[in-house]
Write a protein that holds these residues in place. Structure first.
Motif, PDB file in Angstrom:
ATOM      1  N   MET A   7       1.015  -1.178  -0.077  1.00 29.43           N
ATOM      2  CA  MET A   7      -0.395   0.198  -0.436  1.00 29.43           C
ATOM      3  C   MET A   7       0.759   1.460  -0.269  1.00 29.43           C
ATOM      4  SD  MET A   7      -2.978  -0.921   2.917  1.00 29.43           S
ATOM      5  CE  MET A   7      -4.171   0.304   1.867  1.00 29.43           C
ATOM      6  N   THR A   8       0.486   2.448  -0.814  1.00 28.14           N
ATOM      7  CA  THR A   8       0.876   3.619  -0.713  1.00 28.14           C
ATOM      8  C   THR A   8       0.338   4.126   0.733  1.00 28.14           C
ATOM      9  OG1 THR A   8       0.992   3.034  -2.856  1.00 28.14           O
ATOM     10  CG2 THR A   8       1.467   5.926  -2.279  1.00 28.14           C
ATOM     11  N   VAL A   9       1.458   5.212   1.263  1.00 35.12           N
ATOM     12  CA  VAL A   9       1.818   6.158   2.246  1.00 35.12           C
ATOM     13  C   VAL A   9       0.369   7.163   1.780  1.00 35.12           C
ATOM     14  CG1 VAL A   9       2.276   7.725   3.927  1.00 35.12           C
ATOM     15  CG2 VAL A   9       2.193   5.303   4.099  1.00 35.12           C
ATOM     16  N   VAL A  10      -0.604   7.922   1.682  1.00 35.23           N
ATOM     17  CA  VAL A  10      -1.138   8.865   1.837  1.00 35.23           C
ATOM     18  C   VAL A  10      -1.306  10.285   2.614  1.00 35.23           C
ATOM     19  CG1 VAL A  10      -3.283  10.595   0.880  1.00 35.23           C
ATOM     20  CG2 VAL A  10      -2.815   7.949   0.699  1.00 35.23           C
ATOM     21  N   GLU A  24      -9.227   1.864  -3.761  1.00 43.46           N
ATOM     22  CA  GLU A  24      -9.080   2.379  -2.134  1.00 43.46           C
ATOM     23  C   GLU A  24      -8.185   2.465  -1.070  1.00 43.46           C
ATOM     24  OE1 GLU A  24     -12.543   0.226  -0.993  1.00 43.46           O
ATOM     25  OE2 GLU A  24     -12.887  -0.108  -3.370  1.00 43.46           O
ATOM     26  N   THR A  25      -9.163   2.995   0.546  1.00 42.26           N
ATOM     27  CA  THR A  25      -7.736   3.681   0.824  1.00 42.26           C
ATOM     28  C   THR A  25      -8.642   2.749   2.342  1.00 42.26           C
ATOM     29  OG1 THR A  25      -9.526   5.405   1.384  1.00 42.26           O
ATOM     30  CG2 THR A  25      -7.924   6.221   0.093  1.00 42.26           C
ATOM     31  N   GLN A  26      -7.655   2.867   3.463  1.00 45.64           N
ATOM     32  CA  GLN A  26      -7.338   2.699   4.911  1.00 45.64           C
ATOM     33  C   GLN A  26      -6.817   3.099   6.062  1.00 45.64           C
ATOM     34  OE1 GLN A  26      -7.245  -1.808   4.157  1.00 45.64           O
ATOM     35  NE2 GLN A  26      -6.358  -1.728   5.834  1.00 45.64           N
ATOM     36  N   MET A  27      -7.044   2.999   6.710  1.00 50.94           N
ATOM     37  CA  MET A  27      -6.009   3.540   8.368  1.00 50.94           C
ATOM     38  C   MET A  27      -5.429   2.534   8.345  1.00 50.94           C
ATOM     39  SD  MET A  27      -5.843   6.395   9.825  1.00 50.94           S
ATOM     40  CE  MET A  27      -6.865   7.230   9.961  1.00 50.94           C
ATOM     41  N   VAL A  28      -4.590   2.073   8.839  1.00 50.69           N
ATOM     42  CA  VAL A  28      -3.068   1.114   8.732  1.00 50.69           C
ATOM     43  C   VAL A  28      -2.776   1.477   9.776  1.00 50.69           C
ATOM     44  CG1 VAL A  28      -1.599   0.795   8.455  1.00 50.69           C
ATOM     45  CG2 VAL A  28      -2.723   0.565   6.237  1.00 50.69           C
ATOM     46  N   GLU A  35       6.651   6.363  11.557  1.00 48.78           N
ATOM     47  CA  GLU A  35       6.329   7.308  10.302  1.00 48.78           C
ATOM     48  C   GLU A  35       7.156   7.619   9.220  1.00 48.78           C
ATOM     49  OE1 GLU A  35       4.937  12.443  10.338  1.00 48.78           O
ATOM     50  OE2 GLU A  35       5.975  11.247  11.536  1.00 48.78           O
ATOM     51  N   GLN A  36       6.310   6.805   8.162  1.00 50.59           N
ATOM     52  CA  GLN A  36       6.090   7.083   7.075  1.00 50.59           C
ATOM     53  C   GLN A  36       6.137   8.375   5.753  1.00 50.59           C
ATOM     54  OE1 GLN A  36       9.074   4.973   5.499  1.00 50.59           O
ATOM     55  NE2 GLN A  36       8.730   4.138   7.990  1.00 50.59           N
ATOM     56  N   PRO A  37       6.930   8.929   4.689  1.00 51.20           N
ATOM     57  CA  PRO A  37       6.476   9.629   4.070  1.00 51.20           C
ATOM     58  C   PRO A  37       4.745   9.323   3.367  1.00 51.20           C
ATOM     59  CG  PRO A  37       8.515   9.199   3.238  1.00 51.20           C
ATOM     60  CD  PRO A  37       8.025   8.379   4.574  1.00 51.20           C
ATOM     61  N   ALA A  38       4.577  10.616   2.563  1.00 54.05           N
ATOM     62  CA  ALA A  38       4.077  10.206   1.693  1.00 54.05           C
ATOM     63  C   ALA A  38       4.188   9.524   0.091  1.00 54.05           C
ATOM     64  CB  ALA A  38       2.871  11.704   1.248  1.00 54.05           C
ATOM     65  N   GLY A  39       3.814   8.608  -0.079  1.00 52.32           N
ATOM     66  CA  GLY A  39       4.663   8.375  -1.243  1.00 52.32           C
ATOM     67  C   GLY A  39       4.899   6.448  -0.895  1.00 52.32           C
ATOM     68  N   ALA A  40       5.614   6.550   0.625  1.00 53.22           N
ATOM     69  CA  ALA A  40       6.352   5.640   1.074  1.00 53.22           C
ATOM     70  C   ALA A  40       5.440   4.415   0.725  1.00 53.22           C
ATOM     71  CB  ALA A  40       6.762   5.531   2.208  1.00 53.22           C
ATOM     72  N   ARG A  41       5.717   3.165   0.513  1.00 55.07           N
ATOM     73  CA  ARG A  41       5.363   2.014   0.197  1.00 55.07           C
ATOM     74  C   ARG A  41       5.221   0.704   1.090  1.00 55.07           C
ATOM     75  NH1 ARG A  41       3.911   0.770  -5.647  1.00 55.07           N
ATOM     76  NH2 ARG A  41       2.824  -0.742  -5.040  1.00 55.07           N
ATOM     77  N   VAL A  42       4.889   0.309   2.266  1.00 50.10           N
ATOM     78  CA  VAL A  42       4.764  -0.259   3.232  1.00 50.10           C
ATOM     79  C   VAL A  42       3.210  -2.138   2.318  1.00 50.10           C
ATOM     80  CG1 VAL A  42       4.994   1.091   4.594  1.00 50.10           C
ATOM     81  CG2 VAL A  42       2.573   0.604   4.261  1.00 50.10           C
ATOM     82  N   LEU A  43       4.083  -2.709   3.319  1.00 50.61           N
ATOM     83  CA  LEU A  43       3.821  -4.159   3.167  1.00 50.61           C
ATOM     84  C   LEU A  43       2.568  -4.265   4.284  1.00 50.61           C
ATOM     85  CD1 LEU A  43       3.426  -6.933   2.005  1.00 50.61           C
ATOM     86  CD2 LEU A  43       4.966  -7.720   3.703  1.00 50.61           C
ATOM     87  N   VAL A  44       1.269  -4.177   3.968  1.00 51.80           N
ATOM     88  CA  VAL A  44       0.457  -3.966   4.424  1.00 51.80           C
ATOM     89  C   VAL A  44      -0.770  -5.791   5.327  1.00 51.80           C
ATOM     90  CG1 VAL A  44      -1.787  -3.282   6.087  1.00 51.80           C
ATOM     91  CG2 VAL A  44      -0.855  -1.973   4.553  1.00 51.80           C
ATOM     92  N   HIS A  45      -0.459  -6.173   6.077  1.00 52.92           N
ATOM     93  CA  HIS A  45      -0.869  -7.625   6.753  1.00 52.92           C
ATOM     94  C   HIS A  45      -2.057  -6.894   7.906  1.00 52.92           C
ATOM     95  CE1 HIS A  45      -1.739 -11.404   7.181  1.00 52.92           C
ATOM     96  NE2 HIS A  45      -1.472 -11.163   9.401  1.00 52.92           N
ATOM     97  N   LEU A  46      -3.747  -7.188   7.900  1.00 55.40           N
ATOM     98  CA  LEU A  46      -4.386  -7.173   9.037  1.00 55.40           C
ATOM     99  C   LEU A  46      -4.273  -5.803   9.184  1.00 55.40           C
ATOM    100  CD1 LEU A  46      -4.020 -10.617  10.680  1.00 55.40           C
ATOM    101  CD2 LEU A  46      -5.374 -10.011   9.094  1.00 55.40           C
TER     102      LEU A  46
END
Length: 100
Positions: A7-10, A24-28, A35-46
């Motif tokens: 997912m991409t951090v907004v 789609e967006t979600q709170m992670v 903290e990650q800057p906008a545009g960073a990609r993170v691996l999201v699980h649950l």
């Protein structure tokens, strides 16, 4: 089996961030990665960011997930795995014998 999705951090902070994937967006929760800057990609699980991804790895995971979806739907999927077709599989470094 557990799946994580790139997912991409907004926007967000060290505790949580709004992240997007395919419109789609979600709170992670960002507690594990900070903290990650906008545009960073993170691996999201649950609902939690498990680790930060570089663009190449995030794209490879996205392609594999798209390929899996295509295969399950009976569509052509080989093109999603172009990075591994025509090469011999290799063990990750940490699983290789120290004597190789």
């Amino acid at each position: 089996m557990c799946l994580g999705f790139p997912m991409t951090v907004v926007s967000g902070d060290a505790l949580q961030a709004i992240c997007a994937r395919k419109g789609e967006t979600q709170m992670v929760s960002m507690l594990l990665v900070g903290e990650q800057p906008a545009g960073a990609r993170v691996l999201v699980h649950l609902g939690s960011a498990m680790r930060v991804l570089d663009e190449t790895e995030a794209d490879a995971i996205d392609a594999a997930l798209d390929g899996l979806s295509a295969a399950l739907n009976g569509a052509s999927f080989e093109h999603f795995f172009a990075d591994i077709i025509d090469r011999e599989p290799e063990l990750p470094e940490h699983l290789r014998s120290r004597t190789e």
